[in-house]
Design a protein around this motif. Structure first.
Motif, PDB file in Angstrom:
ATOM      1  N   UNK A   3      -5.833  -9.211   7.741  1.00 10.99           N
ATOM      2  CA  UNK A   3      -5.800  -8.643   9.175  1.00 10.99           C
ATOM      3  C   UNK A   3      -4.486  -7.892   9.524  1.00 10.99           C
ATOM      4  N   UNK A   4      -3.480  -8.499   8.885  1.00  3.61           N
ATOM      5  CA  UNK A   4      -1.976  -7.929   9.112  1.00  3.61           C
ATOM      6  C   UNK A   4      -2.047  -6.294   8.495  1.00  3.61           C
ATOM      7  N   UNK A   5      -2.712  -6.498   7.267  1.00  2.00           N
ATOM      8  CA  UNK A   5      -2.729  -4.932   6.552  1.00  2.00           C
ATOM      9  C   UNK A   5      -3.970  -4.033   7.353  1.00  2.00           C
ATOM     10  N   UNK A   6      -4.877  -4.506   7.669  1.00  2.00           N
ATOM     11  CA  UNK A   6      -5.974  -3.939   8.634  1.00  2.00           C
ATOM     12  C   UNK A   6      -5.232  -3.325   9.662  1.00  2.00           C
ATOM     13  N   UNK A   7      -4.309  -3.748  10.406  1.00  4.42           N
ATOM     14  CA  UNK A   7      -3.746  -3.358  11.608  1.00  4.42           C
ATOM     15  C   UNK A   7      -2.511  -2.533  11.373  1.00  4.42           C
ATOM     16  N   UNK A   8      -2.354  -2.023  10.270  1.00  4.44           N
ATOM     17  CA  UNK A   8      -1.132  -1.531   9.677  1.00  4.44           C
ATOM     18  C   UNK A   8      -1.664  -0.030   9.859  1.00  4.44           C
ATOM     19  N   UNK A   9      -0.608   0.897   9.617  1.00  2.00           N
ATOM     20  CA  UNK A   9      -1.041   2.443   9.494  1.00  2.00           C
ATOM     21  C   UNK A   9       0.117   3.207   8.692  1.00  2.00           C
ATOM     22  N   UNK A  10       0.058   4.333   8.491  1.00  2.00           N
ATOM     23  CA  UNK A  10       0.972   5.174   7.963  1.00  2.00           C
ATOM     24  C   UNK A  10       1.674   4.429   6.742  1.00  2.00           C
ATOM     25  N   UNK A  11       0.639   4.204   5.748  1.00  2.00           N
ATOM     26  CA  UNK A  11       0.919   3.376   4.434  1.00  2.00           C
ATOM     27  C   UNK A  11       1.520   4.472   3.420  1.00  2.00           C
ATOM     28  N   UNK A  12       2.252   4.082   2.670  1.00  2.00           N
ATOM     29  CA  UNK A  12       2.969   4.904   1.587  1.00  2.00           C
ATOM     30  C   UNK A  12       3.115   4.022   0.434  1.00  2.00           C
ATOM     31  N   UNK A  13       2.748   4.451  -0.643  1.00  2.00           N
ATOM     32  CA  UNK A  13       3.188   3.699  -2.080  1.00  2.00           C
ATOM     33  C   UNK A  13       4.014   4.178  -2.921  1.00  2.00           C
ATOM     34  N   UNK A  14       4.693   3.609  -3.723  1.00  2.00           N
ATOM     35  CA  UNK A  14       5.857   4.049  -4.408  1.00  2.00           C
ATOM     36  C   UNK A  14       5.804   3.219  -5.630  1.00  2.00           C
ATOM     37  N   UNK A  15       5.558   4.143  -6.747  1.00  2.00           N
ATOM     38  CA  UNK A  15       5.436   3.678  -8.324  1.00  2.00           C
ATOM     39  C   UNK A  15       6.967   3.477  -8.770  1.00  2.00           C
ATOM     40  N   UNK A  16       6.931   3.190 -10.042  1.00  2.00           N
ATOM     41  CA  UNK A  16       8.422   3.152 -10.427  1.00  2.00           C
ATOM     42  C   UNK A  16       9.128   4.431 -10.616  1.00  2.00           C
ATOM     43  N   UNK A  17       8.161   5.479 -10.758  1.00  2.00           N
ATOM     44  CA  UNK A  17       8.895   6.776 -10.817  1.00  2.00           C
ATOM     45  C   UNK A  17       8.563   7.229  -9.261  1.00  2.00           C
ATOM     46  N   UNK A  18      10.014   7.068  -8.672  1.00  2.00           N
ATOM     47  CA  UNK A  18       9.913   7.319  -6.980  1.00  2.00           C
ATOM     48  C   UNK A  18       9.493   8.647  -6.817  1.00  2.00           C
ATOM     49  N   UNK A  19       9.674   9.809  -7.580  1.00  2.00           N
ATOM     50  CA  UNK A  19       9.027  11.096  -7.164  1.00  2.00           C
ATOM     51  C   UNK A  19       7.723  11.218  -6.767  1.00  2.00           C
ATOM     52  N   UNK A  20       6.597  10.177  -7.241  1.00  2.00           N
ATOM     53  CA  UNK A  20       5.393  10.102  -7.363  1.00  2.00           C
ATOM     54  C   UNK A  20       4.909   9.537  -6.057  1.00  2.00           C
ATOM     55  N   UNK A  21       5.828   9.105  -5.213  1.00  2.00           N
ATOM     56  CA  UNK A  21       5.574   8.382  -4.032  1.00  2.00           C
ATOM     57  C   UNK A  21       4.636   9.255  -3.057  1.00  2.00           C
ATOM     58  N   UNK A  22       3.448   8.509  -2.454  1.00  2.00           N
ATOM     59  CA  UNK A  22       2.716   9.367  -1.659  1.00  2.00           C
ATOM     60  C   UNK A  22       2.114   8.482  -0.765  1.00  2.00           C
ATOM     61  N   UNK A  23       1.186   8.911   0.504  1.00  2.00           N
ATOM     62  CA  UNK A  23       0.501   8.356   1.382  1.00  2.00           C
ATOM     63  C   UNK A  23      -0.893   7.840   0.728  1.00  2.00           C
ATOM     64  N   UNK A  24      -1.577   7.052   1.389  1.00  2.00           N
ATOM     65  CA  UNK A  24      -2.799   6.555   1.015  1.00  2.00           C
ATOM     66  C   UNK A  24      -3.638   6.088   2.196  1.00  2.00           C
ATOM     67  N   UNK A  25      -4.968   6.128   1.907  1.00  2.00           N
ATOM     68  CA  UNK A  25      -5.960   5.659   3.272  1.00  2.00           C
ATOM     69  C   UNK A  25      -6.301   4.098   2.424  1.00  2.00           C
ATOM     70  N   UNK A  26      -6.734   3.317   3.233  1.00  2.00           N
ATOM     71  CA  UNK A  26      -7.380   1.893   2.981  1.00  2.00           C
ATOM     72  C   UNK A  26      -8.588   2.094   3.104  1.00  2.00           C
ATOM     73  N   UNK A  27      -9.393   2.046   2.027  1.00  2.00           N
ATOM     74  CA  UNK A  27     -10.904   2.116   2.039  1.00  2.00           C
ATOM     75  C   UNK A  27     -11.616   0.744   2.246  1.00  2.00           C
ATOM     76  N   UNK A  28     -11.080  -0.381   1.784  1.00  2.00           N
ATOM     77  CA  UNK A  28     -11.644  -1.780   2.017  1.00  2.00           C
ATOM     78  C   UNK A  28     -10.710  -2.507   1.459  1.00  2.00           C
ATOM     79  N   UNK A  29     -10.615  -3.955   2.033  1.00  2.00           N
ATOM     80  CA  UNK A  29      -9.738  -4.903   1.817  1.00  2.00           C
ATOM     81  C   UNK A  29     -10.898  -6.144   1.685  1.00  2.00           C
TER      82      UNK A  29
END
Length: 206
Positions: A3-29
């Protein structure tokens, strides 16, 4: 946690190569994982999101910024399944936490004017200078973090306070960033979080 994640917004994901960090949309939990889509990722960036890769996730929640570490369970192009963590870290209850700065800051034409950086956040910083800055100007600034990341933006002075001590007169300059990229803002959020966690661990004797 779901529920905490569902209510969140403006998510960004960061892999080990920081330069590939990007936004994402949640499709299902569900109980075990989160299905997301990397809507803006390029083909080159997707190479850093292979199955098994460790990633960090940041987002905005009702109590402040959310953060958790997880790994990629499946990848199908821009669609990923990432593991759902047992808990999350609530980074802060105000917009950006101020932390000590370990790195280097340069202002264009003001390099010899800076005495120290008192604190820094993902929204701005507080400098101590020999001479006051001009509150009507924006200053080109380069921030070098301890992980060798370099951030380029503008610093806009918001508050300038004269202070005197045994060493003489100096000026405390509180400023905010302007024209800063999203990826650089993420770098500062990540830096601030790591410093906060290190401080907390020291205080708790870990």
């Amino acid at each position: 946690m779901r529920e905490i994640i569902k209510k969140g917004h403006d998510f960004r994901i960061i892999p080990q190569n920081f330069e590939s960090a990007t936004i994402f949309e949640i499709k299902n939990i569900n109980d075990n994982n989160i299905e997301i889509e990397l809507t803006k990722a390029t083909l080159e960036e997707l190479k850093d999101y292979q199955k098994g890769a460790k990633v960090e996730v940041f987002g905005s929640g009702t109590d402040g910024l959310l953060f958790f570490e997880t790994s990629i369970e499946e990848q199908n192009g821009k669609n990923l399944k990432i593991g759902i963590p047992a808990n999350y870290n609530n980074i802060q209850r105000r917009e950006y936490s101020r932390v000590k700065f370990m790195g280097e800051v340069n202002l264009e034409n003001e390099k010899d004017n800076i005495i120290s950086v008192e604190d820094i956040s993902a929204g701005g910083m507080k400098l101590i200078t020999k001479k006051p800055l001009d509150a009507t100007k924006d200053y080109k600034m380069q921030i070098k973090l301890i992980n060798n990341l370099t951030i380029n933006c503008l610093l806009h002075p918001i508050r300038i306070e004269e202070q005197k001590d045994a060493r003489g007169t100096s000026y405390a300059i509180s400023g905010c960033y302007k024209e800063i990229s999203s990826i650089d803002r993420i770098a500062l959020v990540q830096y601030s979080f790591k410093i906060l966690m290190e401080t907390e661990n020291k205080e708790n004797g870990r």
